[in-house]
Design a protein around this motif. Structure first.
Motif, mmCIF file in Angstrom:
data_model
loop_
_atom_site.group_PDB
_atom_site.id
_atom_site.type_symbol
_atom_site.label_atom_id
_atom_site.label_comp_id
_atom_site.label_asym_id
_atom_site.label_seq_id
_atom_site.Cartn_x
_atom_site.Cartn_y
_atom_site.Cartn_z
ATOM 1 N N ILE A 14 0.835 -1.205 0.000
ATOM 2 C CA ILE A 14 0.000 0.000 0.000
ATOM 3 C C ILE A 14 0.869 1.253 0.000
ATOM 4 O O ILE A 14 0.636 2.195 -0.771
ATOM 5 N N ASN A 139 -7.501 -1.003 -3.159
ATOM 6 C CA ASN A 139 -6.380 -1.675 -3.805
ATOM 7 C C ASN A 139 -6.729 -2.068 -5.249
ATOM 8 O O ASN A 139 -7.846 -2.533 -5.493
ATOM 9 N N PRO A 140 -5.826 -1.877 -6.217
ATOM 10 C CA PRO A 140 -4.481 -1.311 -6.106
ATOM 11 C C PRO A 140 -4.510 0.203 -5.910
ATOM 12 O O PRO A 140 -5.134 0.928 -6.694
#
Length: 307
Positions: A14, A139-140
């Protein structure tokens, strides 16, 4: 927005994608990870992350720099905003946020990427808890526009507005919750849908492949462009008319929604059906297909989305 110096604390998957997003938008990034040893892998992945962002937003004339620092103090020297992406451990998070405070000015907002922890608990040991907010990416994180912003009991409105303005300036689509709740907003919506999906697979109503197809080729495209409420508004002469016409149908569905717990029988059924749907494709193949397709989807949303 003027060029800023952004501090990143926690440089796993992250944190690295946050770094690419901030730098691609022109801000200089100073990062620190207490575990260390992430720089080589990051340098290998950075060209791909920036290429993803070029495909989404176009090449930038003056991207910012990204520098990994050996100490927390050095990473946070002179920063205007901090994005923390440490592990989901409340004791560690409280300690880390208090440590971050010692190295930044009193006006610097500190945002946590936590996916489920409550801000009121995270900010409890902070000297200035009013500047602590949640800034949870999807995410992503470098590609997905959504960022959930939540304040705790002591968070000041200024901190929420500062985070919102910065995220919007780097191309994100923030949502601000009116109060805290476990799982925030998007994960709760996903959790509700996925609980039903898992129960349908467990009970043999449909396979994983067909459940996913139902999402992808049914509500998915419409919801991607306009969301559930606006889409339903368009299915009738406004929301009041929709609820009058179709409300009884939805109430009948709600009355028969299934429950799911991840016991051995359920896990085995879901894993077996997922393995069949994957059909031998590798994790890398699936990830590559997803992220390549995401750029196209997000470009279309940017052109045509109504919100």
């Amino acid at each position: 927005m003027e060029k800023l110096r952004i501090g990143l604390v926690g440089f796993g998957v992250i944190g690295q994608r946050w770094a690419a997003a901030f730098a691609h938008a022109g801000h200089d990034v100073q990062a620190y990870d207490p575990g260390g040893g992430r720089e080589a892998a990051f340098q290998d992945s950075l060209p791909g992350l920036m290429a993803d962002l070029d495909g989404l937003r176009g090449p930038q004339a003056a991207p910012g720099s990204i520098r990994l620092s050996p100490t927390l103090a050095e990473a946070l020297d002179g920063v205007a905003f901090v994005q923390e992406s440490g592990p989901e451990d409340i004791a560690l998070k409280r300690k880390l946020l208090a440590e971050i405070e010692a190295h930044v000015g009193d006006d610097v907002v500190i945002a946590s990427s936590s996916s489920a922890l409550l801000v009121s608990e995270m900010q409890a040991d902070c000297r200035l808890p009013g500047r602590i907010v949640l800034g949870h990416p999807f995410n992503p994180a470098h590609l997905m526009p959504l960022v959930e912003i939540v304040g705790g009991k002591a968070t000041e409105p200024r901190a929420i507005e500062t985070a919102r303005a910065l995220y919007e300036a780097i191309g994100k689509k923030p949502v601000c919750l009116n109060r805290e709740i476990t799982g925030h907003l998007a994960l709760r919506l996903m959790g509700a849908m996925w609980r039903e999906a898992i129960a349908l697979v467990r009970d043999g109503v449909a396979s994983v492949e067909d459940v996913d197809r139902a999402f992808m080729y049914g509500p998915g495209p419409k919801w991607t462009l306009q969301g559930a409420f606006i889409s339903n508004q368009l299915n009738a002469a406004g929301m009041a008319d929709f609820l009058k016409k179709y409300g009884p149908t939805y109430e009948a569905i709600w009355d028969t929604l299934l429950d799911a717990r991840l016991d051995a029988e359920t896990v085995n059924a879901v894993v077996a059906s997922t393995t069949e749907a994957v059909a031998g494709r590798s994790q890398d193949d699936l990830k590559t297909a997803r992220e390549a397709g995401l750029v196209d989807v997000l470009q279309a949303v940017a052109r045509h989305g109504a919100l």
